[in-house]
Design a protein around this motif. Structure first.
Motif, PDB file in Angstrom:
ATOM      1  N   ILE A 138     -20.058   7.276   7.631  1.00 14.39           N
ATOM      2  CA  ILE A 138     -19.122   7.205   6.512  1.00 14.39           C
ATOM      3  C   ILE A 138     -17.720   7.525   7.041  1.00 14.39           C
ATOM      4  CG2 ILE A 138     -18.524   8.078   4.234  1.00 14.39           C
ATOM      5  CD1 ILE A 138     -21.266   6.738   4.307  1.00 14.39           C
ATOM      6  N   PRO A 139     -16.777   6.625   6.862  1.00 17.19           N
ATOM      7  CA  PRO A 139     -15.412   6.897   7.348  1.00 17.19           C
ATOM      8  C   PRO A 139     -14.730   7.962   6.502  1.00 17.19           C
ATOM      9  CG  PRO A 139     -15.462   4.863   6.103  1.00 17.19           C
ATOM     10  CD  PRO A 139     -16.886   5.336   6.216  1.00 17.19           C
ATOM     11  N   ALA A 140     -13.698   8.546   7.037  1.00 16.94           N
ATOM     12  CA  ALA A 140     -12.945   9.568   6.314  1.00 16.94           C
ATOM     13  C   ALA A 140     -12.121   8.909   5.211  1.00 16.94           C
ATOM     14  CB  ALA A 140     -12.032  10.307   7.276  1.00 16.94           C
ATOM     15  N   ALA A 141     -11.919   9.663   4.137  1.00 13.16           N
ATOM     16  CA  ALA A 141     -11.090   9.169   3.032  1.00 13.16           C
ATOM     17  C   ALA A 141      -9.650   9.083   3.502  1.00 13.16           C
ATOM     18  CB  ALA A 141     -11.204  10.113   1.847  1.00 13.16           C
ATOM     19  N   ARG A 142      -8.945   8.111   2.971  1.00  4.89           N
ATOM     20  CA  ARG A 142      -7.542   7.951   3.332  1.00  4.89           C
ATOM     21  C   ARG A 142      -6.724   7.727   2.064  1.00  4.89           C
ATOM     22  NH1 ARG A 142      -8.674   2.165   6.225  1.00  4.89           N
ATOM     23  NH2 ARG A 142      -9.302   1.145   4.330  1.00  4.89           N
ATOM     24  N   ILE A 143      -5.429   7.870   2.196  1.00  4.95           N
ATOM     25  CA  ILE A 143      -4.529   7.717   1.062  1.00  4.95           C
ATOM     26  C   ILE A 143      -4.684   6.305   0.483  1.00  4.95           C
ATOM     27  CG2 ILE A 143      -2.107   7.726   0.312  1.00  4.95           C
ATOM     28  CD1 ILE A 143      -3.158  10.475   1.133  1.00  4.95           C
ATOM     29  N   ASP A 144      -4.816   6.225  -0.824  1.00  2.56           N
ATOM     30  CA  ASP A 144      -4.978   4.956  -1.516  1.00  2.56           C
ATOM     31  C   ASP A 144      -3.623   4.280  -1.678  1.00  2.56           C
ATOM     32  OD1 ASP A 144      -5.752   2.837  -3.061  1.00  2.56           O
ATOM     33  OD2 ASP A 144      -6.274   4.039  -4.823  1.00  2.56           O
ATOM     34  N   THR A 145      -3.415   3.217  -0.935  1.00  6.53           N
ATOM     35  CA  THR A 145      -2.126   2.519  -0.987  1.00  6.53           C
ATOM     36  C   THR A 145      -2.016   1.597  -2.198  1.00  6.53           C
ATOM     37  OG1 THR A 145      -2.992   0.771   0.442  1.00  6.53           O
ATOM     38  CG2 THR A 145      -1.815   2.599   1.507  1.00  6.53           C
TER      39      THR A 145
END
Length: 126
Positions: free
Chosen positions: A71-78
């Motif tokens: 599972i990839p890390a969460a990132r800022i929702d652009t």
């Protein structure tokens, strides 16, 4: 040793991705009034599913990062809507729509897994 068929492995990974995304979305909702908080999201399952061909950490610290189960890390929702006056980018309506999409994804993964399990049982004669 018995190994899971690819379709069951994929359905299992899809359910894990949906659960992880649901956690990120619930954190966004919890921070809906936090000044300066930026909504986060996970990449889509299709963008992250790699059929097990990439390198994996086999123990803690291997390859220089922790194993997160793919599972990839969460990132800022652009794609988040415009900021509120306090700098927050969480839209409750947007988060609820994404939560519904995530639930559908999780339900589909469970259906695929259940169907594959039924087919496997039939093939084994149980």
């Amino acid at each position: 040793m018995f190994e899971l068929p690819d379709v069951m492995r994929m359905a299992q990974q899809m359910a894990r991705h949906a659960a992880a995304r649901q956690v990120v979305l619930s954190e966004n909702v919890a921070h809906a009034d936090t000044p300066g908080y930026q909504a986060r999201d996970l990449p889509s399952f299709g963008a992250t599913y790699n059929n097990g061909l990439s390198m994996r950490a086999t123990r803690a610290g291997h390859l220089g990062f922790e194993d997160t189960g793919g599972i990839p890390a969460a990132r800022i929702d652009t794609t988040a809507p415009a900021r509120s006056p306090n700098g927050n980018t969480v839209s409750l309506e947007h988060q609820m729509m994404r939560a519904a999409e995530t639930r559908q994804s999780h339900d589909m993964a469970l259906s695929v897994y259940s169907s594959a399990r039924g087919i496997l049982r039939t093939a084994l004669g149980n």
